[in-house]
Motif scaffolding. Structure first.
Motif, short mmCIF file in Angstrom:
data_model
loop_
_atom_site.label_atom_id
_atom_site.label_comp_id
_atom_site.label_asym_id
_atom_site.label_seq_id
_atom_site.Cartn_x
_atom_site.Cartn_y
_atom_site.Cartn_z
N ASP A 107 0.86 -1.18 0.00
CA ASP A 107 0.00 0.00 0.00
C ASP A 107 0.90 1.24 0.00
O ASP A 107 1.68 1.43 0.94
CB ASP A 107 -0.87 -0.03 1.26
N GLU A 109 0.46 4.07 0.86
CA GLU A 109 0.30 4.87 2.09
C GLU A 109 1.39 4.54 3.11
O GLU A 109 1.70 5.33 3.99
CB GLU A 109 -1.06 4.58 2.74
N THR A 110 1.96 3.33 2.98
CA THR A 110 2.99 2.92 3.94
C THR A 110 4.38 3.43 3.54
O THR A 110 5.35 3.21 4.25
CB THR A 110 3.07 1.38 4.05
N ARG A 112 6.38 5.75 3.90
CA ARG A 112 6.72 6.92 4.72
C ARG A 112 7.99 6.60 5.50
O ARG A 112 8.30 5.43 5.76
CB ARG A 112 5.57 7.27 5.67
N HIS A 446 9.21 -2.30 0.61
CA HIS A 446 9.27 -0.90 1.07
C HIS A 446 10.45 -0.20 0.41
O HIS A 446 11.51 -0.81 0.20
CB HIS A 446 9.41 -0.84 2.60
#
Ligand SMILES: Cc1cc2nc3c(=O)[nH]c(=O)nc-3n(C[C@H](O)[C@H](O)[C@H](O)COP(=O)(O)O)c2cc1C
Ligand code: SF4
Length: 501
Positions: A107, A109-110, A112, A446
């Motif tokens: 996602d 949104e992760t 970060r 990530h």
């Protein structure tokens, strides 16, 4: 008969004027038709862009790059048919190595990262893709509004640029990185020196998430700037804290510090005054020993910036002397790799987050800088394209055709703030979606897991190499204990002094 007669008289007058005027030799020798050359020069950029320019020709961004941003900003499908148009056997062609076991796409949104080390009490959870520094003044009020609203909608940050925080930055409440440059706009006294009280008041705003000290900018490193008195509008004067009717000057160097150790003291001062917000600096690398001197000052003082943003010589600006844009400053990738290596070699890479800016518009561009050592990427001109910039290259004339880079109230009406804010949001969201798909194909969940072995470059007609093979990557701490075997790093480390740049 009347119309041809009027035209004939006008042409005769123009021809006589051409013959007698002293300024243009071509028109003196070729009256009337000499104007065709002038007209061709005038429309050359448009003709070139619309009719002649190849899709991949960078000037400075190719049509393919701009189209990608426009599509993502409009939420249109980014797929293209029939296979790549790139020559994959060309030297310099780059790609990401994929995995036979792709992972599910994460996602976005992760995507970060936490910025703020032990010395900061208000760390910031930043997106890995943010809006790079561009001032109100170089951009229009509506452009600033749309960028900030887009940042708010998409939960990413918006850097003020050196022109300080304008009312247009505050309207929509998007996260702000406040840039403090040598003019100390928004936090200066009457003589243009840093004013701690003014800084404390502005930095206290909830919306201000991080403070960025600007040491240099890739498009004009070592060069200050002048906003001529005529352009210092009431709004700009109030935002920057400068008087109207006088030139607004950014000196080439800071007055708040003149040595690396003093820079560390300034970082501590800003951290304290801001109530513990992350404080870092932005620079384009110049003399290698000077950056090493800053790192030695970190070690000597025990003060560590929370982040460093590396800008490259390929970076953009509203206006800069051509020699500065073309021939001063280290390009972003070399600068980034150098900064990553020095921090690693000094054993402090894990204390400091690294951002990078320099022609980043696609997910692949982001992945590339992550592979060389960045933790996150910034884009300036990419977000200008999302606002509708058509790369007409007239930002310095106040006659921007799209209302992005102008203070002309009529021209900036071209920007419909809610619509363009949504485009800014979509460009960001769709780019991170593409990054997530790309990383998944490489087996990565990530962005922080991307390494130099993931990025591959063609170095000859018959050979490709991973970046881990192509470049020197220093081991942690080797600059400190004499284990570094690289002559370039050793020599410059020797030269560097915490007491002087
Ligand atoms: C119109 C414009 C204004 C800019 N103003 C600033 C500024 O005030 N401070 C700064 O540090 N960088 C400034 N920059 C540089 C960008 O923040 C960025 O570092 C550089 O353009 C590289 O990013 P890009 O290739 O995505 O544009 C400006 C760039 C542009 C195009
Ligand atoms: S459209 Fe032209 S003048 Fe306007 S921001 Fe883009 S490059 Fe600058």
């Amino acid at each position: 008969m009347l119309v041809p007669a009027i035209v004939a008289v006008l042409l005769t007058l123009v021809g006589l004027r051409d013959l007698w005027q002293p300024l243009h030799s071509i028109q003196r020798n070729y009256p009337i038709i000499g104007h065709i050359r002038w007209f061709a020069e005038l429309v050359r950029p448009e003709l070139r862009q619309y009719l002649i320019e190849a899709d991949e020709e960078a000037a400075p961004f190719s049509r393919a790059q701009r189209s990608l941003v426009y599509q993502r900003a409009k939420g249109l499908a980014g797929e293209h048919p029939f296979g790549t148009l790139l020559d994959v056997y060309r030297r310099g062609y780059e790609f990401i190595g994929h995995s036979t076991c792709p992972v599910p796409a994460a996602d976005p949104e992760t995507f970060r990262i936490k910025i703020g080390g032990e010395q900061c009490s208000k760390p910031y959870s930043a997106s890995v893709f943010n809006i790079s520094a561009m001032s109100f003044g170089s951009l229009s009020a509506n452009a600033i509004r749309a960028l900030n609203k887009g940042a708010k909608l998409g939960n990413f940050s918006h850097d003020t640029g050196e022109g300080s925080i304008s009312p247009y930055h505050r309207e929509h409440g998007g996260d702000i990185v406040w840039e403090v440059a040598s003019g100390y706009f928004g936090c200066r006294d009457a003589e243009g020196r840093f004013d701690p009280d003014k800084f404390r008041i502005q930095a206290a705003a909830e919306q201000v998430r991080m403070i960025e000290i600007k040491l240099s900018q890739g498009a004009k490193p070592g060069h200050g700037g002048i906003l001529p008195a005529a352009k210092v509008t009431q709004e700009i004067a109030e935002t920057r804290g400068v008087p109207m009717g006088q030139d607004c000057i950014s000196p080439p160097r800071h007055s708040a510090f003149s040595t690396p150790l003093e820079l560390m003291a300034f970082i501590t001062q800003l951290r304290t005054l801001s109530g513990g917000k992350p404080v870092g600096f932005k620079l384009c690398i110049g003399h290698p020993w000077e950056f090493m001197a800053i790192v030695k000052a970190m070690l000597a003082s025990g003060v560590y910036p929370d982040f460093i943003v590396v800008d490259g010589a390929e970076g953009g600006t509203g206006a800069a002397p051509v020699e500065f844009s073309d021939h001063i400053g280290v390009p972003m990738r070399e600068g980034l790799l150098f900064v990553h290596n020095v921090l690693t070699g000094a054993g402090i890479r894990d204390r400091i987050r690294l951002g990078a800016a320099g022609r980043i518009v696609s997910a692949f561009d982001i992945a590339s800088v992550l592979a060389i050592g960045a933790d996150w990427a910034n884009a300036a001109r990419g977000f200008m394209f999302a606002l509708g910039c058509v790369q007409s290259l007239s930002c310095n004339t106040n006659r921007c055709p799209t209302g992005v880079a102008t203070q002309d109230a009529v021209r900036q009406r071209a920007i419909d703030v809610p619509d363009k804010a949504e485009r800014v949001r979509l460009f960001h969201a769709n780019t991170l979606r593409a990054l997530s798909d790309m990383l998944a194909a490489a087996g990565i969940a990530h962005p922080s897991d991307v390494g130099p072995h993931h990025l591959v470059r063609r170095v000859s007609a018959t050979e490709v190499k991973q970046f881990s093979q192509l470049h020197t990557f220093l081991e942690p701490g080797v600059l400190l204990d004499g284990r570094c075997e690289d002559g370039f790093y050793n020599r410059n480390w020797e030269l560097a002094r915490a007491e002087a740049f």
